[in-house]
Motif scaffolding. Structure first.
Motif, short mmCIF file in Angstrom:
data_model
loop_
_atom_site.label_atom_id
_atom_site.label_comp_id
_atom_site.label_asym_id
_atom_site.label_seq_id
_atom_site.Cartn_x
_atom_site.Cartn_y
_atom_site.Cartn_z
N ARG A 113 -26.24 -27.72 -24.14
CA ARG A 113 -27.53 -27.03 -24.09
C ARG A 113 -28.48 -27.68 -23.09
O ARG A 113 -29.17 -26.99 -22.33
CB ARG A 113 -28.16 -27.02 -25.49
N ASP A 114 -28.51 -29.00 -23.08
CA ASP A 114 -29.37 -29.72 -22.15
C ASP A 114 -28.97 -29.46 -20.70
O ASP A 114 -29.83 -29.32 -19.82
CB ASP A 114 -29.33 -31.23 -22.44
N MET A 117 -14.89 -21.29 -21.07
CA MET A 117 -14.09 -22.15 -21.94
C MET A 117 -14.34 -21.83 -23.41
O MET A 117 -13.38 -21.72 -24.19
CB MET A 117 -14.44 -23.62 -21.67
N HIS A 118 -15.59 -21.65 -23.80
CA HIS A 118 -15.90 -21.43 -25.20
C HIS A 118 -15.59 -20.01 -25.65
O HIS A 118 -15.26 -19.79 -26.83
CB HIS A 118 -17.38 -21.76 -25.48
N ILE A 119 -15.67 -19.04 -24.76
CA ILE A 119 -15.40 -17.67 -25.16
C ILE A 119 -13.93 -17.47 -25.47
O ILE A 119 -13.54 -16.54 -26.18
CB ILE A 119 -15.85 -16.67 -24.07
N SER A 120 -13.06 -18.35 -24.98
CA SER A 120 -11.63 -18.24 -25.25
C SER A 120 -11.26 -18.79 -26.62
O SER A 120 -10.12 -18.66 -27.06
CB SER A 120 -10.83 -18.99 -24.18
N SER A 178 -15.74 -20.74 -31.49
CA SER A 178 -16.97 -21.08 -30.76
C SER A 178 -17.54 -19.87 -30.02
O SER A 178 -18.33 -20.03 -29.09
CB SER A 178 -16.71 -22.22 -29.77
N SER A 179 -17.16 -18.67 -30.44
CA SER A 179 -17.62 -17.47 -29.73
C SER A 179 -19.13 -17.29 -29.86
O SER A 179 -19.79 -16.85 -28.92
CB SER A 179 -16.89 -16.23 -30.25
N ALA A 180 -19.69 -17.63 -31.03
CA ALA A 180 -21.14 -17.50 -31.20
C ALA A 180 -21.87 -18.45 -30.26
O ALA A 180 -22.90 -18.11 -29.67
CB ALA A 180 -21.53 -17.77 -32.65
N PHE A 181 -21.31 -19.66 -30.10
CA PHE A 181 -21.91 -20.63 -29.18
C PHE A 181 -21.79 -20.15 -27.74
O PHE A 181 -22.71 -20.33 -26.94
CB PHE A 181 -21.23 -21.99 -29.35
N LEU A 189 -24.76 -19.69 -25.02
CA LEU A 189 -24.73 -20.26 -23.68
C LEU A 189 -24.89 -19.18 -22.62
O LEU A 189 -25.64 -19.36 -21.65
CB LEU A 189 -23.40 -21.01 -23.45
N TYR A 190 -24.20 -18.06 -22.80
CA TYR A 190 -24.30 -16.98 -21.81
C TYR A 190 -25.74 -16.49 -21.69
O TYR A 190 -26.23 -16.25 -20.58
CB TYR A 190 -23.39 -15.81 -22.19
N ASN A 191 -26.42 -16.35 -22.81
CA ASN A 191 -27.80 -15.85 -22.79
C ASN A 191 -28.74 -16.81 -22.07
O ASN A 191 -29.82 -16.41 -21.63
CB ASN A 191 -28.30 -15.61 -24.21
N ASN A 192 -28.34 -18.08 -21.94
CA ASN A 192 -29.17 -19.06 -21.25
C ASN A 192 -28.79 -19.26 -19.78
O ASN A 192 -29.36 -20.11 -19.11
CB ASN A 192 -29.10 -20.41 -21.98
#
Length: 414
Positions: A217-218, A235-238, A242-245, A249-252
């Motif tokens: 996040r930082d 990496m996280h979407i796969s 961790s799909s919610a995370f 991340l995408y929204n940021n």
């Protein structure tokens, strides 16, 4: 203990491909620069290399993927190393991760003078980002080289530095947990988990995960338009867990990378993954079962359902099957059902594994392997994977393995 997961693996360069690349490089003679004009170019780059410890005639293979018309195109180019120096120039559509391998060549004459054997020594390599301008690689070996000149690579190295303290703590934690597990190896899994020391270590592990996510996040706050940030979303979407995370991340992300070709492609993946995340109604599907009859997930509304992806050729899946079977036998009469979706492409292997492992639940497959239509809908890139649904079809857990499946079922099927 955590089990290995069967992934769809596509090695960048197998030994045979490496051999072919070096043969091609030798045929090219003294050419030191490769320029590929077949792609839609937007970024031009030049890689200048200087490696001290070559010792033998050598080549460097550059392997990466670049986007062309919204799709990835694989690139594998070879340049010859002359007196430790090499140069590679090309273009990419957007900054991309690249692996550069140093391959040493040897000529070994056997007893017959006219016969020559060609061999390839396994290469050492460096991973870095190709970006606009000049990129310099310098060091004793590729693996230990210092890489400069790529703005995206500098951001990747900064992220690594941010992670260094976390990695040190995580490695220390892993050693501590292993020592604890080894000392209590005589206990059953259930008894081990009830130990105060185990519970304390689990809390410590959760705290480390939160620390890792905060580092991401930082980084996003400081570099929202970085292609490294974009890679973190990928990496996280796969990973279903961790799909919610990944969505957070995408929204940021900044508009620059969101509006890139890769950013737009990832947005579709984020939306698809959101549809199969916790709290969502699982997408319905229909497929032919092991008896040749059509089955639909919606026919099980009113039951708790485990949607379980596996394959006969997947060792970890087969190891997990007895555990899943025990959970089925324990909870089946309490409104619980399982649907196994096989990623096999041979009917005999699929049905044979069902019979051999004694799996009494519902099984479906279209025998298209990784292209199984349900697997595509659920974005399955690795097996085993599973989703637990409540009677309304809502997803209440993802990737329950080992004792976690029985624990969750005991919680919801009181």
């Amino acid at each position: 203990m955590m089990k290995v997961i069967c992934y769809v693996l596509a090695s960048l360069l197998t030994p045979l491909l490496l051999r072919a690349q070096v043969v091609a490089a030798r045929s090219a003679g003294a050419s030191q620069v490769v320029q590929n004009q077949s792609l839609n170019h937007t970024i031009s780059f030049v890689v200048n290399g200087s490696i001290d410890d070559v010792g033998l005639p050598a080549s460097v293979v550059f392997a990466y993927k670049t986007l062309k018309n919204g799709k990835y195109t694989e690139v594998s180019d070879t340049v010859v190393v002359v007196k430790g120096k090499f140069r590679y120039a090309n273009n990419v559509t957007e900054p991309v991760s690249c692996v550069a391998y140093l391959i040493k060549q040897t000529d070994e004459e056997d007893l017959e003078p006219k016969t020559s054997e060609f061999s390839v020594l396994w290469p050492d390599g460096a991973k870095f980002y190709l970006d606009k301008g000049e990129i310099n690689i310098k060091g004793k070996t590729m693996a230990t080289s210092v890489i400069s000149g790529s703005a995206t690579q500098q951001e990747a190295e900064l992220l690594k530095k941010l992670f260094d303290p976390y990695e040190a703590k995580n490695k220390a934690f892993e050693r501590t947990f292993k020592e604890h597990a080894d000392a209590e190896s005589a206990l059953s899994d259930e008894a081990f988990e009830q130990l105060p020391r185990t519970m304390a270590l689990r809390k410590q592990s959760n705290a480390l995960y939160l620390e890792k996510y905060q580092i991401y996040r930082d980084f996003f706050k400081s570099y929202p338009n970085s292609y490294v940030a974009l890679a973190l979303v990928r990496m996280h979407i796969s990973r279903p867990s961790s799909s919610a995370f990944a969505l957070e991340l995408y929204n940021n992300l900044g508009d620059r990378v969101k509006n890139s070709v890769e950013g737009k492609r990832l947005k579709k993946m984020v939306d698809q993954r959101s549809a199969i995340s916790l709290g969502q109604i699982a997408p319905d599907f229909s497929q032919t079962d092991q008896n040749g009859k059509s089955f639909s997930l919606s026919s099980l509304r009113g039951k708790y359902v485990l949607v379980d992806f596996w394959a006969s050729w997947c060792g970890p899946c087969r190891e997990e099957n007895p555990i899943v079977k025990r959970a089925y036998e324990q909870f089946h009469t309490r409104n619980f059902e399982i649907v196994g979706i096989s990623l096999d492409n041979k009917k005999e292997a699929w049905l044979g594994a069902i019979e051999k492992d004694g799996l009494p639940w519902i099984h479906v497959s279209d025998l298209r392997g990784w292209e199984n239509q349900i697997a595509v809908k659920y974005q399955v890139k690795a097996v085993p994977q599973n989703w637990l649904l409540d009677p309304s079809g809502k997803i209440i857990a993802v990737n329950l393995r080992g004792k976690d499946l029985a624990t969750k079922l005991a919680e919801v099927l009181k």
